[in-house]
Design a protein around this motif. Structure first.
Motif, short mmCIF file in Angstrom:
data_model
loop_
_atom_site.label_atom_id
_atom_site.label_comp_id
_atom_site.label_asym_id
_atom_site.label_seq_id
_atom_site.Cartn_x
_atom_site.Cartn_y
_atom_site.Cartn_z
N GLY A 160 9.49 7.17 -5.83
CA GLY A 160 10.84 6.81 -5.42
C GLY A 160 11.00 5.32 -5.33
O GLY A 160 10.09 4.55 -5.64
N LYS A 161 12.15 4.91 -4.88
CA LYS A 161 12.46 3.50 -4.71
C LYS A 161 12.61 3.20 -3.23
O LYS A 161 13.08 4.04 -2.47
CB LYS A 161 13.77 3.15 -5.42
N VAL A 162 12.22 2.00 -2.86
CA VAL A 162 12.40 1.52 -1.49
C VAL A 162 13.35 0.35 -1.56
O VAL A 162 13.17 -0.58 -2.35
CB VAL A 162 11.04 1.09 -0.88
N PHE A 163 14.37 0.38 -0.73
CA PHE A 163 15.36 -0.70 -0.68
C PHE A 163 15.16 -1.48 0.61
O PHE A 163 15.08 -0.88 1.70
CB PHE A 163 16.78 -0.13 -0.73
N ILE A 164 15.04 -2.80 0.48
CA ILE A 164 14.84 -3.65 1.64
C ILE A 164 15.89 -4.75 1.66
O ILE A 164 16.52 -5.06 0.66
CB ILE A 164 13.43 -4.28 1.67
N LYS B 38 0.85 -1.19 0.00
CA LYS B 38 0.00 0.00 0.00
C LYS B 38 0.89 1.24 0.00
O LYS B 38 1.68 1.45 0.90
CB LYS B 38 -0.91 0.02 1.24
N TYR B 39 0.76 2.05 -1.04
CA TYR B 39 1.52 3.29 -1.14
C TYR B 39 0.91 4.29 -0.16
O TYR B 39 -0.31 4.42 -0.08
CB TYR B 39 1.43 3.83 -2.57
N LEU C 2 15.93 -0.48 4.23
CA LEU C 2 17.21 0.21 4.21
C LEU C 2 17.05 1.67 3.81
O LEU C 2 17.76 2.53 4.30
CB LEU C 2 18.17 -0.50 3.25
N LYS C 3 16.12 1.92 2.87
CA LYS C 3 15.87 3.28 2.41
C LYS C 3 14.43 3.35 1.91
O LYS C 3 14.05 2.60 1.03
CB LYS C 3 16.84 3.66 1.30
N GLY C 4 13.67 4.24 2.48
CA GLY C 4 12.29 4.45 2.03
C GLY C 4 12.22 5.64 1.08
O GLY C 4 13.24 6.22 0.73
N ILE C 5 11.00 6.01 0.69
CA ILE C 5 10.84 7.15 -0.20
C ILE C 5 10.94 8.48 0.55
O ILE C 5 11.05 9.52 -0.06
CB ILE C 5 9.54 7.09 -1.03
#
Length: 80
Positions: free
Chosen positions: A54-58, A42-43, A74-77
């Motif tokens: 953006g990109k989300v890194f997990i 869910k955005y 690791l990095k959200g939007i």
């Protein structure tokens, strides 16, 4: 230098590998994974309304039985 395959030994039967011969695959393949993520993720409403993209890194671990554990963003939007 040789590539180190075994990262750590948890016990005599559980090993964590950074490189495997057969990578984990989602049941049904890539298209099934894409469909699952589209239905499940869910955005954030605030980000959608502000048209933020953006990109989300997990980072996660796929266990021997196929379950996923130790999930970390690791990095959200960075919005909403």
């Amino acid at each position: 230098p040789a590539l180190k395959r075994e990262l750590a030994t948890l016990d005599s039967s559980d090993k964590v590998f950074t490189l495997v011969e057969r990578p984990a695959k989602f049941p049904g393949g890539h298209l099934a994974l894409t469909a699952y993520l589209g239905q499940t993720l869910k955005y954030p409403d605030a980000a959608r309304q502000a048209k933020v993209q953006g990109k989300v890194f997990i980072n996660f671990i796929v266990n021997q039985d196929g379950s996923v554990s130790d999930i970390n963003v690791l990095k959200g939007i960075g919005y909403g």
